[in-house]
Scaffold this motif. Structure first.
Motif, short mmCIF file in Angstrom:
data_model
loop_
_atom_site.label_atom_id
_atom_site.label_comp_id
_atom_site.label_asym_id
_atom_site.label_seq_id
_atom_site.Cartn_x
_atom_site.Cartn_y
_atom_site.Cartn_z
N PRO A 355 0.83 -1.21 0.00
CA PRO A 355 0.00 0.00 0.00
C PRO A 355 0.86 1.26 0.00
O PRO A 355 1.92 1.31 0.63
CB PRO A 355 -0.80 -0.12 1.30
CG PRO A 355 -0.77 -1.57 1.65
CD PRO A 355 0.55 -2.08 1.16
N GLY A 356 0.40 2.27 -0.70
CA GLY A 356 1.11 3.55 -0.76
C GLY A 356 0.96 4.21 -2.11
O GLY A 356 0.15 3.80 -2.94
N VAL A 357 1.75 5.25 -2.34
CA VAL A 357 1.75 5.97 -3.60
C VAL A 357 2.82 5.39 -4.51
O VAL A 357 4.00 5.32 -4.13
CB VAL A 357 1.99 7.47 -3.38
CG1 VAL A 357 2.06 8.22 -4.71
CG2 VAL A 357 0.90 8.07 -2.50
N VAL A 358 2.44 4.95 -5.70
CA VAL A 358 3.36 4.28 -6.62
C VAL A 358 4.45 5.26 -7.07
O VAL A 358 4.16 6.35 -7.57
CB VAL A 358 2.62 3.72 -7.85
CG1 VAL A 358 3.59 3.10 -8.84
CG2 VAL A 358 1.57 2.70 -7.42
N GLU A 359 5.70 4.84 -6.86
CA GLU A 359 6.84 5.66 -7.27
C GLU A 359 7.56 5.09 -8.49
O GLU A 359 8.13 5.84 -9.28
CB GLU A 359 7.83 5.79 -6.12
CG GLU A 359 7.31 6.60 -4.95
CD GLU A 359 8.38 6.86 -3.90
OE1 GLU A 359 8.44 7.99 -3.41
OE2 GLU A 359 9.15 5.92 -3.59
N GLU A 360 7.54 3.77 -8.63
CA GLU A 360 8.29 3.16 -9.71
C GLU A 360 7.70 1.80 -10.04
O GLU A 360 7.27 1.07 -9.16
CB GLU A 360 9.76 3.01 -9.30
CG GLU A 360 10.67 2.56 -10.42
CD GLU A 360 12.13 2.51 -9.97
OE1 GLU A 360 13.00 2.47 -10.85
OE2 GLU A 360 12.38 2.47 -8.75
N ILE A 361 7.67 1.47 -11.35
CA ILE A 361 7.21 0.16 -11.82
C ILE A 361 8.29 -0.41 -12.71
O ILE A 361 8.68 0.21 -13.71
CB ILE A 361 5.87 0.26 -12.58
CG1 ILE A 361 4.79 0.90 -11.70
CG2 ILE A 361 5.42 -1.12 -13.07
CD1 ILE A 361 3.49 1.16 -12.42
N GLU A 362 8.79 -1.59 -12.38
CA GLU A 362 9.87 -2.21 -13.14
C GLU A 362 9.45 -3.61 -13.62
O GLU A 362 8.65 -4.27 -12.97
CB GLU A 362 11.13 -2.35 -12.29
CG GLU A 362 11.76 -1.03 -11.88
CD GLU A 362 13.03 -1.24 -11.07
OE1 GLU A 362 13.20 -2.36 -10.53
OE2 GLU A 362 13.83 -0.31 -10.97
N VAL A 420 7.71 -8.47 -12.02
CA VAL A 420 7.24 -7.08 -12.00
C VAL A 420 7.33 -6.54 -10.57
O VAL A 420 6.82 -7.16 -9.64
CB VAL A 420 5.79 -6.98 -12.50
CG1 VAL A 420 5.28 -5.53 -12.41
CG2 VAL A 420 5.70 -7.48 -13.93
N THR A 421 7.98 -5.42 -10.42
CA THR A 421 8.11 -4.78 -9.11
C THR A 421 7.39 -3.43 -9.13
O THR A 421 7.66 -2.60 -10.00
CB THR A 421 9.59 -4.55 -8.75
OG1 THR A 421 10.27 -5.81 -8.73
CG2 THR A 421 9.71 -3.88 -7.39
N ILE A 422 6.46 -3.26 -8.21
CA ILE A 422 5.74 -2.00 -8.07
C ILE A 422 6.13 -1.41 -6.72
O ILE A 422 5.74 -1.93 -5.67
CB ILE A 422 4.22 -2.20 -8.16
CG1 ILE A 422 3.85 -2.84 -9.50
CG2 ILE A 422 3.47 -0.88 -7.97
CD1 ILE A 422 2.38 -3.20 -9.63
N ARG A 423 6.93 -0.35 -6.75
CA ARG A 423 7.40 0.28 -5.52
C ARG A 423 6.47 1.44 -5.16
O ARG A 423 6.11 2.24 -6.01
CB ARG A 423 8.82 0.78 -5.68
CG ARG A 423 9.84 -0.32 -5.89
CD ARG A 423 11.27 0.21 -5.78
NE ARG A 423 12.24 -0.87 -5.91
CZ ARG A 423 12.74 -1.26 -7.08
NH1 ARG A 423 12.37 -0.65 -8.20
NH2 ARG A 423 13.61 -2.25 -7.13
N ALA A 424 6.10 1.49 -3.89
CA ALA A 424 5.22 2.55 -3.41
C ALA A 424 5.72 3.05 -2.06
O ALA A 424 6.22 2.29 -1.25
CB ALA A 424 3.78 2.03 -3.28
#
Length: 435
Positions: A355-362, A420-424
Motif C-alpha cells: 500500500p502507498g503511492v506508486v513511485e516506480e514500476i519495473e 514485476v516490481t511496483i514500488r510505493a
C-alpha cells in the motif's frame, strides 16, 4: 448522438441482448458475433460512473447501449416492461453479477432459454442459496443471517471456531472478512457493512443482508459448467490461490485444476445437486468450493453468469474453442457442449504491491519475453495510490501464461508476475479501500 448510444433506434441487426456492460464479455462476443448485433442494457448510474457510452463504441459487435433498471431485483418486471423486444432477438446473455436476475426475467418473458427467475434469485442471494443447499443435503459451512456485531459474536462463540463474515448479495470478495476465535466483531462488522462499489451499483439496488459462517479449511476450487435444461454438460475445475489474510481475495487461478479423479467426480455430482436445488435451467454456472480434508467439497457460493478474473480466457486457452461461444449457442436454443479434455494448462496470477503511492514500476517491458506469457496488464501508474487488497477491485494487474500442463502454466505465470516490481511509498490515504 451516435447509433451506439441512441435511446430511440434499435436496428434490425440486433440478435443478442447483453444485460450489464462487461468489457471482457464483449471482447469475446466481438470474436464471433456480427457487427452491430448486440444490444447492451445497463443502469443509467453505472453508464455515467463507468463512462460506458465512450467504451461501447470500441466493440464492433455492439449496436446499441440503452439505460434500463437492470439491477431492480425486487421488481424485475419493471425492467422487463422497460425493454422493447428486438424483432430478431435470439438470446439474452448474462454479463455481470448484478444483472443475473434481470437476465433471467427477460429470458422468461421472451420465452428464450435462461436460468429461470427463481434460480437467479437463489444464486444472487447467498442466504437463499445456503437455504436451498441445506434442503438438498449439499455439504456447506454452518451459517446464519446476522443483523449486528453482537449476533456475529454470539454465533462465532457458539461454534468456537474461526468464522467468515460476508455480505449476502455482493461480488468480488467485497466486504468478506475472516474472524479468528474470540476476535472483537465490531471492526469486522464496520468493514463488511460499509464496503461498497458505487461505480458498479445503482443507489436503489436491493437492501444489503449479511451472514456469518464457519471457516472451512482446505484447497479452494471453482467449477464452471454449461447447463442445458437442467442437465450439466461441459465441466471445468479451476484451482485457486487465495490470500492468507483476513481478506480472502484470490491471488490467481489455474486451469484445469490438478485434483484426483474422484474429487472431480464428487464436484460434478455436487454441481448436479446444486442445479436441481436451485431450479437452474439453462446457461453457465460458476461455483466456488472448499475441499475439506483435501477432497470433500463444501459449497462456498455460486454465480449464474460467466466467471470473472479472466477464467473464461484460461478455459479457452486450456481446452480450445470459446466458452462464451458455446454459452451463446446454448442460449440460442442449441445444446450444451459435452465433456472435453484440456490440451494444455493456463494460469493467471495477480500482481502485488505494498500500500502507498506508486513511485516506480519495473519489469513490465520484459513480460512479453517471459516463457508462456499470453497476456498481461498493469492497472496502476506512477502517482496512483495502492490500497490494502480487501477485494478484487484493489488488485493492480495480472499476468496470464500457458504451459504444457497446469503445473508449468502456474509456474510460468508466477515467475512472470514476480518479475514485476511496483514500488510505493507509504501513505495515509492508502489505508482506505478503493471501490
Amino acid at each position: 448522438m451516435s447509433l451506439k448510444t441512441s435511446p430511440h433506434l434499435c436496428p434490425d441487426s440486433v440478435t443478442h441482448v447483453l444485460v450489464g456492460y462487461s468489457k471482457n464479455v464483449l471482447d469475446d462476443l466481438d470474436a464471433f458475433l456480427p457487427e452491430e448485433s448486440v444490444l447492451v442494457l445497463e443502469e443509467p448510474e453505472v453508464i455515467t460512473a463507468r463512462r460506458v457510452s465512450a467504451k461501447i463504441s470500441r466493440h464492433p459487435s455492439a449496436a446499441l447501449l440503452l439505460p434500463a433498471p437492470c439491477q431492480d431485483e425486487s421488481f424485475p418486471e419493471r425492467f422487463v416492461e422497460s425493454v422493447l423486444r428486438p424483432g430478431n432477438v435470439r438470446a439474452v446473455i448474462p454479463s455481470v453479477e448484478y444483472g443475473v436476475v434481470a437476465t433471467a426475467a427477460l429470458a422468461d418473458a421472451w420465452r428464450l432459454p435462461g436460468a429461470s427467475l427463481s434460480a437467479a434469485r437463489n444464486l444472487r442471494d447467498k442466504i437463499a442459496l445456503r437455504t436451498a443447499a441445506d434442503r438438498a443435503g449439499i455439504p456447506q459451512p454452518r451459517w446464519t443471517e446476522v443483523c449486528g456485531p453482537e449476533e456475529v459474536r454470539g454465533f462465532a462463540d457458539s461454534l468456537g471456531v474461526p468464522c467468515v463474515l460476508k455480505p449476502a448479495n455482493r461480488q468480488a470478495s467485497l466486504g468478506v472478512r475472516f474472524l479468528e476465535v474470540g476476535e472483537d466483531t465490531r471492526e469486522a462488522w464496520e468493514h463488511t457493512t460499509t464496503a461498497n462499489e458505487a461505480s458498479m451499483r445503482a443507489d436503489y439496488a436491493n437492501i444489503p443482508r449479511f451472514m456469518v459462517e464457519e471457516r472451512v479449511d482446505g484447497p479452494e476450487v471453482s467449477v464452471e459448467v454449461l447447463v442445458d435444461e437442467g442437465t450439466v454438460g461441459f465441466t471445468n475445475v479451476t484451482a485457486k490461490a487465495v490470500q492468507d489474510f483476513r481478506y480472502p481475495v484470490e491471488l490467481g487461478h489455474t486451469v484445469p485444476a490438478l485434483v484426483p479423479r474422484h474429487v472431480i467426480a464428487s464436484l460434478t455430482r455436487r454441481m448436479e445437486q446444486l442445479v436441481a436445488a436451485t431450479g437452474f435451467r439453462s446457461g453457465v454456472l460458476h461455483a466456488e468450493w472448499i475441499l475439506a480434508g483435501g477432497d470433500s467439497p463444501y459449497l462456498v457460493e455460486c454465480a449464474g453468469r460467466p466467471p470473472g478474473d479472466r477464467i473464461t480466457t484460461l478455459i479457452d486457452l486450456a481446452y480450445g474453442g470459446s466458452l462464451l461461444r458455446d454459452l451463446v449457442a446454448l442460449l440460442e436454443g442449441g445444446s450444451a457442449s459435452g465433456p472435453r479434455r484440456a490440451c494444455t494448462g493456463a494460469a493467471i496470477r495477480f500482481l502485488r504491491a505494498s500500500p502507498g503511492v506508486v513511485e516506480e514500476i519495473e519489469g513490465v517491458d520484459g513480460l512479453g519475453a517471459m516463457p508462456g506469457t499470453h497476456d498481461f496488464r498493469v492497472s496502476v501508474t506512477e502517482g496512483d495510490t495502492v490500497h490494502d487488497t480487501t477485494s478484487s477491485w484493489d488488485r493492480v494487474g495480472y499476468v496470464i501464461a500457458t504451459g504444457g500442463d497446469p503445473a508449468e502454466a502456474s509456474a510460468n505465470a508466477e515467475r512472470a508476475a514476480d518479475s514485476v516490481t511496483i514500488r510505493a511509498r507509504p501513505s495515509v490515504a492508502s489505508a482506505a479501500p478503493r471501490y
